[in-house]
Design a protein around this motif. Structure first.
Motif, short mmCIF file in Angstrom:
data_model
loop_
_atom_site.label_atom_id
_atom_site.label_comp_id
_atom_site.label_asym_id
_atom_site.label_seq_id
_atom_site.Cartn_x
_atom_site.Cartn_y
_atom_site.Cartn_z
N ARG A 67 -9.68 -1.77 13.66
CA ARG A 67 -10.34 -2.11 12.40
C ARG A 67 -9.84 -3.44 11.82
O ARG A 67 -10.44 -3.95 10.86
CB ARG A 67 -10.10 -0.98 11.38
N VAL A 68 -8.75 -3.97 12.36
CA VAL A 68 -8.20 -5.22 11.84
C VAL A 68 -8.93 -6.40 12.49
O VAL A 68 -9.02 -6.46 13.72
CB VAL A 68 -6.69 -5.31 12.13
N PRO A 69 -9.44 -7.33 11.72
CA PRO A 69 -10.13 -8.49 12.31
C PRO A 69 -9.21 -9.26 13.26
O PRO A 69 -7.99 -9.32 13.07
CB PRO A 69 -10.49 -9.34 11.08
N SER A 70 -9.81 -9.87 14.27
CA SER A 70 -9.03 -10.51 15.32
C SER A 70 -8.24 -11.71 14.83
O SER A 70 -7.24 -12.10 15.45
CB SER A 70 -9.96 -10.95 16.46
N HIS A 71 -8.63 -12.30 13.68
CA HIS A 71 -7.89 -13.46 13.17
C HIS A 71 -6.69 -13.06 12.31
O HIS A 71 -5.93 -13.93 11.87
CB HIS A 71 -8.83 -14.36 12.34
N VAL A 72 -6.52 -11.77 12.07
CA VAL A 72 -5.38 -11.27 11.27
C VAL A 72 -4.28 -10.84 12.23
O VAL A 72 -4.50 -10.00 13.10
CB VAL A 72 -5.81 -10.10 10.37
N LEU A 73 -3.09 -11.39 12.04
CA LEU A 73 -1.95 -11.04 12.88
C LEU A 73 -1.39 -9.68 12.45
O LEU A 73 -1.17 -9.44 11.26
CB LEU A 73 -0.86 -12.10 12.78
N VAL A 74 -1.14 -8.80 13.42
CA VAL A 74 -0.48 -7.52 13.16
C VAL A 74 0.90 -7.56 13.81
O VAL A 74 1.01 -7.80 15.02
CB VAL A 74 -1.28 -6.34 13.71
N VAL A 75 1.93 -7.34 13.00
CA VAL A 75 3.30 -7.27 13.52
C VAL A 75 3.70 -5.80 13.54
O VAL A 75 3.81 -5.16 12.49
CB VAL A 75 4.27 -8.09 12.65
N LEU A 76 3.89 -5.27 14.74
CA LEU A 76 4.24 -3.87 14.94
C LEU A 76 5.74 -3.77 15.23
O LEU A 76 6.20 -4.22 16.28
CB LEU A 76 3.42 -3.29 16.09
N ASP A 77 6.47 -3.20 14.30
CA ASP A 77 7.92 -3.09 14.42
C ASP A 77 8.27 -1.77 15.09
O ASP A 77 8.07 -0.70 14.52
CB ASP A 77 8.55 -3.17 13.03
N VAL B 15 0.86 -1.19 0.00
CA VAL B 15 0.00 0.00 0.00
C VAL B 15 0.90 1.23 0.00
O VAL B 15 1.69 1.42 0.93
CB VAL B 15 -0.92 0.02 1.23
N PRO B 16 0.83 2.09 -1.01
CA PRO B 16 1.71 3.26 -1.07
C PRO B 16 1.52 4.18 0.13
O PRO B 16 0.41 4.33 0.66
CB PRO B 16 1.30 3.96 -2.37
N LEU B 17 2.62 4.79 0.54
CA LEU B 17 2.56 5.81 1.58
C LEU B 17 1.79 7.02 1.06
O LEU B 17 1.71 7.27 -0.14
CB LEU B 17 3.97 6.25 1.98
N THR B 18 1.25 7.78 2.00
CA THR B 18 0.71 9.10 1.67
C THR B 18 1.79 10.12 2.02
O THR B 18 2.06 10.38 3.18
CB THR B 18 -0.56 9.39 2.48
N GLY B 19 2.43 10.65 0.98
CA GLY B 19 3.62 11.45 1.24
C GLY B 19 4.70 10.52 1.73
O GLY B 19 5.17 9.63 1.02
N GLU B 20 5.09 10.69 3.00
CA GLU B 20 6.10 9.81 3.59
C GLU B 20 5.53 8.99 4.74
O GLU B 20 6.28 8.38 5.50
CB GLU B 20 7.29 10.64 4.10
N THR B 21 4.21 8.96 4.90
CA THR B 21 3.58 8.37 6.09
C THR B 21 2.64 7.24 5.69
O THR B 21 2.04 7.25 4.62
CB THR B 21 2.79 9.45 6.86
N HIS B 22 2.47 6.26 6.60
CA HIS B 22 1.51 5.19 6.37
C HIS B 22 0.11 5.74 6.10
O HIS B 22 -0.36 6.65 6.82
CB HIS B 22 1.42 4.30 7.62
N ASP B 23 -0.54 5.19 5.10
CA ASP B 23 -1.94 5.50 4.82
C ASP B 23 -2.76 4.39 5.47
O ASP B 23 -3.08 3.37 4.83
CB ASP B 23 -2.17 5.57 3.31
N LEU B 24 -3.10 4.56 6.73
CA LEU B 24 -3.78 3.50 7.47
C LEU B 24 -5.17 3.22 6.95
O LEU B 24 -5.64 2.08 6.99
CB LEU B 24 -3.82 3.85 8.96
N ASP B 25 -5.86 4.23 6.44
CA ASP B 25 -7.18 3.99 5.86
C ASP B 25 -7.06 3.10 4.63
O ASP B 25 -7.86 2.16 4.45
CB ASP B 25 -7.85 5.31 5.49
N ALA B 26 -6.07 3.37 3.79
CA ALA B 26 -5.88 2.54 2.60
C ALA B 26 -5.43 1.13 2.99
O ALA B 26 -5.84 0.15 2.35
CB ALA B 26 -4.85 3.18 1.67
N MET B 27 -4.62 1.00 4.03
CA MET B 27 -4.21 -0.33 4.48
C MET B 27 -5.42 -1.11 5.00
O MET B 27 -5.56 -2.31 4.73
CB MET B 27 -3.12 -0.22 5.55
N ALA B 28 -6.29 -0.44 5.75
CA ALA B 28 -7.50 -1.12 6.24
C ALA B 28 -8.38 -1.55 5.08
O ALA B 28 -8.97 -2.64 5.09
CB ALA B 28 -8.26 -0.21 7.19
N ALA B 29 -8.48 -0.69 4.06
CA ALA B 29 -9.30 -1.02 2.89
C ALA B 29 -8.71 -2.17 2.08
O ALA B 29 -9.44 -2.85 1.34
CB ALA B 29 -9.45 0.22 2.00
#
Length: 358
Positions: free
Chosen positions: A179-189, A132-146
């Motif tokens: 917004r992330v479903p509970s069965h999806v693993l999120v790895v936060l670095d 998912v492309p960044l928005t400018g230089e920052t994570h686009d969390l809405d686009a990642m959720a979509a």
């Protein structure tokens, strides 16, 4: 007898090699390594003494897992022992996660550009990267959720992001995690956690307590200055942590690395003072480059990002001529580690010359 040699897995053909900087001829005179986000300060004397002692015992295997370090981290982070995992740097733990949690065909969502290990880990498992492309230089969390679909198994997220140094902050991160479903693993670095001093800094360890699908990664390579010893750690709920341990290389964290990490934890106040000086240099460097007219986004790490687009290779080559070795993302930008004051002064003067056409 067939003359056909054994063939590696076909998936490897599409996997990029993890090369932090292409080999270049050495510059004349002093060179400054500003391409790996290393701490410019050597280990503290207490850590060096511990390293020397541990080196005298390298004829013996270390523990299958570094139990002393695991105990110390569990106490420091106020988490159960069973929640702590370790590995040879964060990259080693990513490999454990890929082996433990990904199957061929799974989709993995992450921002791009981001940590270069992401596509390697995903494709090695035969999974499908969803960038998912960044928005400018920052994570686009809405686009990642979509971008999440029924086939999504994992989300990879750097906070702050590497290579741009930008952060989304606690409020936006929490909103995304919800917004992330509970069965999806999120790895936060959180490799740069100690350099992040903003008022909205999230704490992944606290966030994981009531989120069983969240894994948090940190490292001793950056703020603690032990990059050469390769020791990272993660925090996860027991079922996931145990699966990751099953995929770990036995004795993957050496005795030297474990003892040095313990010494660093014991000297944490002194190390965090050192981190404060690096942050001050980061801000000095960013302000100086801003006054010259360069675009440099705010950073919450120990490096700066210069979004130079098609000019990236030219500027990197000019810096290298002055002994300043930076990480080039061709056509996108430069990631420049905050180095020693001497290296930073040279960077400022060199970029000033480039800006003025000298």
């Amino acid at each position: 007898m067939s003359a056909q040699p054994p063939a590696p897995r076909a998936v490897l053909d599409g996997i990029p090699a993890y090369v932090p900087k292409p080999p270049q001829p050495p510059a004349a005179g002093t060179s400054y390594r500003l391409f790996l986000n290393e701490n410019p300060c050597p280990p503290l004397p207490s850590a060096l003494a511990t390293i020397s002692w541990a080196a005298s015992r390298t004829n013996l295997y270390p523990g299958i897992f570094p139990d002393q370090l695991t105990d110390a981290l569990a106490r420091k982070l106020d988490v159960p022992h069973a929640h702590v995992v370790t590995g040879p740097g964060s990259v080693g733990i990513y490999q454990q996660i890929g082996q433990a949690m990904l199957s061929p065909g799974d989709e993995v969502v992450y921002a791009w550009p981001s940590f270069e290990a992401f596509p390697i880990v995903v494709r090695m498992a035969g999974a499908v990267p969803v960038e998912v492309p960044l928005t400018g230089e920052t994570h686009d969390l809405d686009a990642m959720a979509a971008a999440l679909t029924p086939r999504t198994t994992m989300v990879l997220l750097c906070e702050p992001n590497n290579p741009t140094g930008t952060a989304v902050g606690a409020a936006e991160l929490k909103r995304f995690l919800d917004r992330v479903p509970s069965h999806v693993l999120v790895v936060l670095d959180e490799a740069y956690f100690e350099f992040y001093r903003g008022p909205d800094r999230p704490d992944g360890v606290d966030l994981h307590r009531d989120r069983p699908n969240l894994v948090v990664l940190r490292t001793f390579s950056k703020a603690y200055g032990l990059a050469g010893l390769r020791v990272g750690y993660g925090v996860a709920h027991p079922r996931i942590a145990e699966a990751m341990r099953k995929c770990a290389v036995p004795c993957g964290v050496s005795r030297i690395a474990e003892q040095a990490a313990l010494a660093a934890l014991n000297a944490e106040d002194e190390l965090l003072e050192q981190v404060g000086r690096i942050i001050a240099e980061r801000e000095r460097l960013r302000e100086a480059l801003g006054r010259q007219g360069w675009s440099v986004p705010s950073s919450e790490t120990n490096f700066l990002w210069m979004p130079l687009g098609d000019d990236s290779d030219r500027v990197a080559a000019a810096l290298e001529q002055r002994g300043l070795l930076v990480r080039t993302f061709s056509g996108t930008g430069l990631r420049i580690t905050v180095g020693s004051p001497e290296a930073n002064d040279l960077l400022i003067s060199t970029l000033a010359d480039l800006r003025s056409g000298r």
